[in-house]
Design an enzyme around this catalytic site. Structure first.
Site, PDB file in Angstrom:
ATOM      1  N   CYS A 173       0.849  -1.192   0.000  1.00  0.00           N
ATOM      2  CA  CYS A 173       0.000   0.000   0.000  1.00  0.00           C
ATOM      3  C   CYS A 173       0.883   1.240   0.000  1.00  0.00           C
ATOM      4  O   CYS A 173       1.753   1.391   0.856  1.00  0.00           O
ATOM      5  CB  CYS A 173      -0.907  -0.022   1.226  1.00  0.00           C
ATOM      6  N   GLU A 174       0.669   2.129  -0.957  1.00  0.00           N
ATOM      7  CA  GLU A 174       1.519   3.308  -1.052  1.00  0.00           C
ATOM      8  C   GLU A 174       1.232   4.341   0.044  1.00  0.00           C
ATOM      9  O   GLU A 174       2.013   5.269   0.245  1.00  0.00           O
ATOM     10  CB  GLU A 174       1.363   3.979  -2.423  1.00  0.00           C
ATOM     11  N   HIS A 175       0.130   4.172   0.761  1.00  0.00           N
ATOM     12  CA  HIS A 175      -0.214   5.127   1.815  1.00  0.00           C
ATOM     13  C   HIS A 175       0.459   4.801   3.145  1.00  0.00           C
ATOM     14  O   HIS A 175       0.785   5.716   3.911  1.00  0.00           O
ATOM     15  CB  HIS A 175      -1.734   5.168   2.017  1.00  0.00           C
ATOM     16  N   HIS A 176       0.657   3.503   3.422  1.00  0.00           N
ATOM     17  CA  HIS A 176       1.190   3.112   4.728  1.00  0.00           C
ATOM     18  C   HIS A 176       2.401   2.183   4.642  1.00  0.00           C
ATOM     19  O   HIS A 176       2.986   1.836   5.663  1.00  0.00           O
ATOM     20  CB  HIS A 176       0.101   2.415   5.563  1.00  0.00           C
ATOM     21  N   GLN A 214      -5.122  -0.534  -4.890  1.00  0.00           N
ATOM     22  CA  GLN A 214      -5.754  -1.635  -5.611  1.00  0.00           C
ATOM     23  C   GLN A 214      -6.478  -1.158  -6.859  1.00  0.00           C
ATOM     24  O   GLN A 214      -6.486  -1.850  -7.893  1.00  0.00           O
ATOM     25  CB  GLN A 214      -6.721  -2.385  -4.683  1.00  0.00           C
ATOM     26  N   HIS A 242      -6.343  -5.845   2.854  1.00  0.00           N
ATOM     27  CA  HIS A 242      -5.387  -4.760   3.082  1.00  0.00           C
ATOM     28  C   HIS A 242      -4.995  -4.724   4.564  1.00  0.00           C
ATOM     29  O   HIS A 242      -5.843  -4.509   5.428  1.00  0.00           O
ATOM     30  CB  HIS A 242      -6.002  -3.423   2.672  1.00  0.00           C
ATOM     31  N   CYS A 244      -3.471  -2.494   6.055  1.00  0.00           N
ATOM     32  CA  CYS A 244      -3.670  -1.165   6.644  1.00  0.00           C
ATOM     33  C   CYS A 244      -5.052  -1.045   7.273  1.00  0.00           C
ATOM     34  O   CYS A 244      -5.290  -0.147   8.091  1.00  0.00           O
ATOM     35  CB  CYS A 244      -3.451  -0.072   5.597  1.00  0.00           C
TER      36      CYS A 244
END
Length: 282
Positions: A173-176, A214, A242, A244
């Protein structure tokens, strides 16, 4: 370690130290005393661990992205004259990337208050570097070379459908920067051309081994296959869990996310989409 790698590390550390000094100066102006920093190994910056990890990922992806600048070429099978058919454009920067990641992992442990020199962590920076390099190895893969020589002329009927399902994927995940994982399902109606079955898994891997969401991952796989196959219709569906959502934030184990991207007759004919779902066992 190369001079370039040393300079990258030095720039990152100096930047973090400069930010730390600014923050400390601002704290000294406050009426309340600043909270003490966690103990760190001498000589190691007490920068924010999340920033250090972000710097590591940025360093890795920036160098690898430069290797993949031609991956959107619309001509698929035009590389037969090339003497190098490997899907990896270059590995010349691999050692430099791993050196940077090892240094940043060492700093990360120190800023958490850990002793990077204790027995259990001695080889962890090296393991971390190799793992992260693998997790984002898709940046250095050329999807055109991955697909090369695997497109075949086959006589097909208008109603023929090919479905490849349950392709395992793992991504970050590019956010976390925590994993998400699941299954890719692909269906298409060929127009006289079919793709070698293993290539569906390989294309999925190229895009999954990057920092992703995704929704984008689904579309990147679908757009690539649609361009290559030029079918009557194509659909890609991903079902994923996910971490996250599982191990942080709302902490909801058991939740899953489904995304779908459709082209051609799968947009125009609901019966085709229903047939695809039926073949998936839905």
């Amino acid at each position: 370690m190369s001079q370039t790698t040393q300079q990258i590390i030095l720039n990152i550390v100096e930047s973090e130290n400069e930010n730390e000094n600014v923050n400390n100066n601002n704290k000294n102006k406050s009426t309340s005393p600043p909270s003490p920093l966690s103990p760190v190994t001498p000589g190691i910056s007490a920068a924010d661990p999340s920033k250090l990890l972000g710097s590591a990922i940025a360093t890795l992806t920036k160098e690898n992205t430069n290797l993949n600048s031609n991956s959107n070429n619309n001509n698929l099978i035009n590389n037969n004259n090339s003497s190098n058919n490997s899907p990896i454009n270059s590995t010349s920067n691999l050692n430099n990337q791993e050196d940077v990641l090892k240094q940043l992992a060492y700093q990360f442990f120190a800023t958490c208050g850990e002793d990077p020199n204790r027995e259990g962590l001695l080889k962890t920076p090296e393991r971390f570097a190799k793992a992260m390099t693998g997790f984002v190895s898709g940046y250095s893969m050329d999807v055109e070379q991955v697909l090369n020589d695997a497109l075949f002329e086959v006589e097909t009927q208008d109603s023929d459908m090919v479905v490849v399902k349950d392709i395992d994927i793992f991504s970050l995940c590019e956010h976390h920067l925590v994993p998400f994982y699941g299954k890719v399902h692909i269906g298409y109606l060929p127009t006289g051309k079919v793709l070698g079955l293993s290539k569906f898994a390989r294309v999925s891997e190229v895009f999954a081994r990057r920092l992703q969401v995704q929704e984008r991952l689904t579309r990147e796989i679908a757009e690539t296959l649609n361009r290559v196959l030029q079918p009557k219709g194509l659909v890609v569906m991903i079902e994923a869990t996910h971490m996250c959502m599982v191990m942080r934030g709302v902490n909801k184990p058991g939740s899953s996310t489904s995304t779908i991207c459709k082209f051609g007759c799968f947009n125009d004919d609901p019966n085709k989409l229903n047939e695809f779902h039926r073949l998936l066992g839905r």
